[in-house]
Design a protein around this motif. Structure first.
Motif, PDB file in Angstrom:
ATOM      1  N   UNK A 211     -19.676  64.212 -10.996  1.00  0.00           N
ATOM      2  CA  UNK A 211     -18.357  64.794 -10.721  1.00  0.00           C
ATOM      3  C   UNK A 211     -18.441  66.315 -10.712  1.00  0.00           C
ATOM      4  N   UNK A 212     -19.164  66.877 -11.670  1.00  0.00           N
ATOM      5  CA  UNK A 212     -19.310  68.334 -11.746  1.00  0.00           C
ATOM      6  C   UNK A 212     -19.977  68.888 -10.491  1.00  0.00           C
ATOM      7  N   UNK A 213     -21.021  68.212 -10.043  1.00  0.00           N
ATOM      8  CA  UNK A 213     -21.738  68.673  -8.846  1.00  0.00           C
ATOM      9  C   UNK A 213     -20.856  68.594  -7.609  1.00  0.00           C
ATOM     10  N   UNK A 214     -20.037  67.535  -7.533  1.00  0.00           N
ATOM     11  CA  UNK A 214     -19.194  67.350  -6.346  1.00  0.00           C
ATOM     12  C   UNK A 214     -18.007  68.301  -6.316  1.00  0.00           C
ATOM     13  N   UNK A 215     -17.469  68.646  -7.485  1.00  0.00           N
ATOM     14  CA  UNK A 215     -16.256  69.472  -7.532  1.00  0.00           C
ATOM     15  C   UNK A 215     -16.537  70.928  -7.872  1.00  0.00           C
ATOM     16  N   UNK A 216     -17.683  71.212  -8.496  1.00  0.00           N
ATOM     17  CA  UNK A 216     -17.952  72.562  -8.968  1.00  0.00           C
ATOM     18  C   UNK A 216     -17.160  72.903 -10.205  1.00  0.00           C
ATOM     19  N   UNK A 217     -16.602  71.873 -10.874  1.00  0.00           N
ATOM     20  CA  UNK A 217     -15.747  72.072 -12.043  1.00  0.00           C
ATOM     21  C   UNK A 217     -16.455  71.527 -13.270  1.00  0.00           C
ATOM     22  N   UNK A 218     -16.571  72.353 -14.306  1.00  0.00           N
ATOM     23  CA  UNK A 218     -17.196  71.911 -15.545  1.00  0.00           C
ATOM     24  C   UNK A 218     -16.145  71.405 -16.518  1.00  0.00           C
ATOM     25  N   UNK A 219     -16.545  70.686 -17.564  1.00  0.00           N
ATOM     26  CA  UNK A 219     -15.563  70.137 -18.516  1.00  0.00           C
ATOM     27  C   UNK A 219     -14.694  71.217 -19.135  1.00  0.00           C
ATOM     28  N   UNK A 220     -13.504  70.817 -19.591  1.00  0.00           N
ATOM     29  CA  UNK A 220     -12.551  71.799 -20.102  1.00  0.00           C
ATOM     30  C   UNK A 220     -12.983  72.356 -21.454  1.00  0.00           C
ATOM     31  N   UNK A 221     -12.380  73.483 -21.767  1.00  0.00           N
ATOM     32  CA  UNK A 221     -12.716  74.216 -22.980  1.00  0.00           C
ATOM     33  C   UNK A 221     -12.236  73.453 -24.208  1.00  0.00           C
ATOM     34  N   UNK A 222     -13.160  73.117 -25.096  1.00  0.00           N
ATOM     35  CA  UNK A 222     -12.794  72.356 -26.286  1.00  0.00           C
ATOM     36  C   UNK A 222     -11.964  73.179 -27.266  1.00  0.00           C
ATOM     37  N   UNK A 223     -11.909  74.500 -27.069  1.00  0.00           N
ATOM     38  CA  UNK A 223     -11.111  75.333 -27.963  1.00  0.00           C
ATOM     39  C   UNK A 223      -9.623  75.252 -27.633  1.00  0.00           C
ATOM     40  N   UNK A 224      -9.279  74.694 -26.494  1.00  0.00           N
ATOM     41  CA  UNK A 224      -7.881  74.620 -26.084  1.00  0.00           C
ATOM     42  C   UNK A 224      -7.142  73.557 -26.898  1.00  0.00           C
ATOM     43  N   UNK A 225      -5.830  73.746 -27.149  1.00  0.00           N
ATOM     44  CA  UNK A 225      -5.063  72.769 -27.924  1.00  0.00           C
ATOM     45  C   UNK A 225      -5.119  71.371 -27.337  1.00  0.00           C
ATOM     46  N   UNK A 226      -5.187  71.269 -26.009  1.00  0.00           N
ATOM     47  CA  UNK A 226      -5.169  69.958 -25.379  1.00  0.00           C
ATOM     48  C   UNK A 226      -6.378  69.119 -25.806  1.00  0.00           C
ATOM     49  N   UNK A 227      -7.491  69.794 -26.104  1.00  0.00           N
ATOM     50  CA  UNK A 227      -8.673  69.055 -26.544  1.00  0.00           C
ATOM     51  C   UNK A 227      -8.395  68.339 -27.855  1.00  0.00           C
ATOM     52  N   UNK A 228      -7.667  69.002 -28.760  1.00  0.00           N
ATOM     53  CA  UNK A 228      -7.301  68.367 -30.021  1.00  0.00           C
ATOM     54  C   UNK A 228      -6.371  67.186 -29.826  1.00  0.00           C
ATOM     55  N   UNK A 229      -5.447  67.311 -28.869  1.00  0.00           N
ATOM     56  CA  UNK A 229      -4.536  66.209 -28.584  1.00  0.00           C
ATOM     57  C   UNK A 229      -5.284  64.995 -28.062  1.00  0.00           C
ATOM     58  N   UNK A 230      -6.228  65.259 -27.157  1.00  0.00           N
ATOM     59  CA  UNK A 230      -7.016  64.155 -26.604  1.00  0.00           C
ATOM     60  C   UNK A 230      -7.855  63.497 -27.701  1.00  0.00           C
ATOM     61  N   UNK A 231      -8.391  64.323 -28.591  1.00  0.00           N
ATOM     62  CA  UNK A 231      -9.194  63.783 -29.683  1.00  0.00           C
ATOM     63  C   UNK A 231      -8.351  62.874 -30.574  1.00  0.00           C
ATOM     64  N   UNK A 232      -7.102  63.281 -30.821  1.00  0.00           N
ATOM     65  CA  UNK A 232      -6.207  62.447 -31.613  1.00  0.00           C
ATOM     66  C   UNK A 232      -5.897  61.126 -30.933  1.00  0.00           C
ATOM     67  N   UNK A 233      -5.675  61.166 -29.614  1.00  0.00           N
ATOM     68  CA  UNK A 233      -5.440  59.935 -28.854  1.00  0.00           C
ATOM     69  C   UNK A 233      -6.661  59.034 -28.893  1.00  0.00           C
ATOM     70  N   UNK A 234      -7.825  59.637 -28.814  1.00  0.00           N
ATOM     71  CA  UNK A 234      -9.075  58.878 -28.833  1.00  0.00           C
ATOM     72  C   UNK A 234      -9.228  58.147 -30.162  1.00  0.00           C
ATOM     73  N   UNK A 235      -8.884  58.819 -31.268  1.00  0.00           N
ATOM     74  CA  UNK A 235      -8.993  58.201 -32.586  1.00  0.00           C
ATOM     75  C   UNK A 235      -8.112  56.962 -32.691  1.00  0.00           C
ATOM     76  N   UNK A 236      -6.934  57.014 -32.062  1.00  0.00           N
ATOM     77  CA  UNK A 236      -6.015  55.885 -32.120  1.00  0.00           C
ATOM     78  C   UNK A 236      -6.415  54.758 -31.171  1.00  0.00           C
ATOM     79  N   UNK A 237      -7.029  55.113 -30.038  1.00  0.00           N
ATOM     80  CA  UNK A 237      -7.249  54.133 -28.979  1.00  0.00           C
ATOM     81  C   UNK A 237      -8.569  53.382 -29.096  1.00  0.00           C
ATOM     82  N   UNK A 238      -9.629  54.066 -29.525  1.00  0.00           N
ATOM     83  CA  UNK A 238     -10.963  53.478 -29.450  1.00  0.00           C
ATOM     84  C   UNK A 238     -11.297  52.632 -30.678  1.00  0.00           C
TER      85      UNK A 238
END
Length: 273
Positions: A211-238
């Motif tokens: 995906x990175x090679x096709x789009x030229x987009x690297x993964x999002x910054x883990x320092x951003x608040x949204x990363x913490x939100x996703x991590x919280x969702x992951x803890x509940x879902x997985x």
């Protein structure tokens, strides 16, 4: 007062007399709307006869027609009075401003429709894969994360569309098929063996690299608040087994992309900064 008396008064004024229902019918509105125009000062008060009925002139009708035309064009009632009472140059300036506001509103609605179309596509795709049933826990997590990322403003509509195009391509679909079904099956497991976990992580990283090679987009910054939100969702879902694989995957991602900084190969900027 008789009709003859009203006619006599009208002749003195030099105007034809129109009742509120006449004006409303001509203008395609209602007497109640006319009363509202009077109440908010949009339509000046008009003379009344001895029975208390309002007496409108042709000039009043023209003003009501203009109010209706401007309202139909999207001009808020609170601005119509100012617009009607201004000179031609000021009117043009205000209309130009209102036109810009309408264009911005159209763009906002179009963006909302794109989001809605994408949601419908994803729901239909999930139902098709699941034989018409609802999404699995893992699929729901994927959908929730995508909704969170796109709604947060961390990526714009063009970037989101680019990512979706790549995800639907044949090459990337094959990468997803290589690991996602097996990762889903871990929903019911508390543990995954070492070899399976390593194999899954390798396939997941390979998918992200594609995906990175096709789009030229690297993964999002883990320092951003949204990363913490996703991590919280992951803890509940997985499940515990999925958590084991996911933790290894995140560690591999951090090693590969340096936790949101430029890639080791000096590649693109982080996607969601």
């Amino acid at each position: 007062m008789s009709d003859e008396s009203i006619a006599a008064d009208a002749a003195i004024d030099g105007d034809a007399v129109l009742r509120s229902h006449d004006v409303a019918e001509f203008a395609g509105t209602t007497p109640r709307a006319l009363r509202h125009y009077h109440q908010i000062g949009l339509l000046p008060e008009v003379p009344r006869d001895s029975n208390g009925y309002r007496r409108y002139s042709a000039r009043d009708l023209v003003r009501v027609l203009r109010i209706r035309q401007l309202a139909a064009g999207g001009v808020p009632l609170r601005k119509i009075g100012t617009l009607l009472d201004q000179g031609t140059q000021s009117q043009d300036s205000l209309l130009a401003e209102l036109d810009r506001e309408l264009r911005a509103e159209v763009e906002r609605i179009e963006a909302q429709r794109k989001v809605m179309a994408e949601l419908r596509r994803r729901f239909a795709q999930t139902a098709r894969f699941n034989g018409g049933e609802g999404p699995s826990v893992t699929q729901q997590f994927d959908q929730d994360v995508w909704t969170l990322i796109t709604a947060s403003g961390d990526i714009d509509a063009d970037t989101a569309a680019s990512i979706q195009d790549v995800l639907q391509s044949e090459a990337v679909a094959e990468r997803i098929a290589a690991w996602h079904p097996e990762f889903e099956r871990l929903e019911a497991q508390a543990h995954v063996d070492e070899a399976s976990a390593e194999r899954l992580v390798g396939q997941m990283v390979s998918f992200v690299e594609t995906v990175t090679e096709a789009t030229g987009i690297t993964p999002f910054d883990e320092a951003k608040p949204i990363a913490g939100l996703i991590e919280g969702m992951q803890d509940d879902a997985f499940s515990p087994a999925q958590q084991q694989v996911w933790s290894r995957f995140l560690a591999a991602m951090e090693t590969r992309w340096g936790a949101g900084t430029d890639s080791a190969e000096g590649g693109s900027e982080p996607a969601f900064e």
